[in-house]
Write a protein that holds these residues in place. Structure first.
Motif, PDB file in Angstrom:
ATOM      1  N   SER A  12      37.454  30.688  46.461  1.00  0.00           N
ATOM      2  CA  SER A  12      38.030  31.797  45.714  1.00  0.00           C
ATOM      3  C   SER A  12      36.936  32.825  45.413  1.00  0.00           C
ATOM      4  O   SER A  12      35.814  32.462  45.076  1.00  0.00           O
ATOM      5  N   PRO A  13      37.257  34.118  45.498  1.00  0.00           N
ATOM      6  CA  PRO A  13      36.269  35.144  45.167  1.00  0.00           C
ATOM      7  C   PRO A  13      36.133  35.374  43.667  1.00  0.00           C
ATOM      8  O   PRO A  13      35.334  36.198  43.237  1.00  0.00           O
ATOM      9  N   CYS A  14      36.878  34.629  42.851  1.00  0.00           N
ATOM     10  CA  CYS A  14      36.854  34.814  41.404  1.00  0.00           C
ATOM     11  C   CYS A  14      35.455  34.556  40.843  1.00  0.00           C
ATOM     12  O   CYS A  14      34.806  33.579  41.182  1.00  0.00           O
ATOM     13  N   ILE A  15      35.001  35.487  39.988  1.00  0.00           N
ATOM     14  CA  ILE A  15      33.704  35.316  39.314  1.00  0.00           C
ATOM     15  C   ILE A  15      33.897  35.289  37.796  1.00  0.00           C
ATOM     16  O   ILE A  15      32.961  35.518  37.039  1.00  0.00           O
ATOM     17  N   LEU A  16      35.138  35.032  37.355  1.00  0.00           N
ATOM     18  CA  LEU A  16      35.488  34.910  35.945  1.00  0.00           C
ATOM     19  C   LEU A  16      35.264  36.190  35.148  1.00  0.00           C
ATOM     20  O   LEU A  16      34.922  36.153  33.975  1.00  0.00           O
TER      21      LEU A  16
END
Length: 87
Positions: free
Chosen positions: A37-41
């Motif tokens: 996932s490209p999610c970096i919060l």
């Protein structure tokens, strides 16, 4: 009950779980070849563009990520790469 008994019981409770590996920020991901996932919060949606300011995905792409197959995830990642490169 002794502390070592509690620890032993707790450890046995984890035996049936899938193996995972830690990624950045302590999140866990399954040990697969699936695209990450490209999610970096940094989950904040831009009102003008409709994109997340952290991962550059649309809300539809974010909510559909867990149901998407690997090919669709790669397509989303390709779009994210183009969005990040755009001025």
């Amino acid at each position: 009950m002794a502390d070592h008994d509690r620890a032993a019981r707790a450890w046995r409770g984890h035996a049936g779980r899938r193996q995972t590996r830690h990624r950045r920020y302590g999140r866990r991901q399954p040990l697969t070849d699936a695209p990450p996932s490209p999610c970096i919060l940094v989950c904040t949606m831009d009102r003008v563009s409709g994109l997340c300011l952290g991962c550059y995905r649309t809300i539809t792409e974010i909510t559909g990520w867990s149901r998407a197959d690997d090919d669709e995830k790669r397509a989303i990642l390709a779009r994210v790469t183009k969005r990040r490169a755009a001025p």
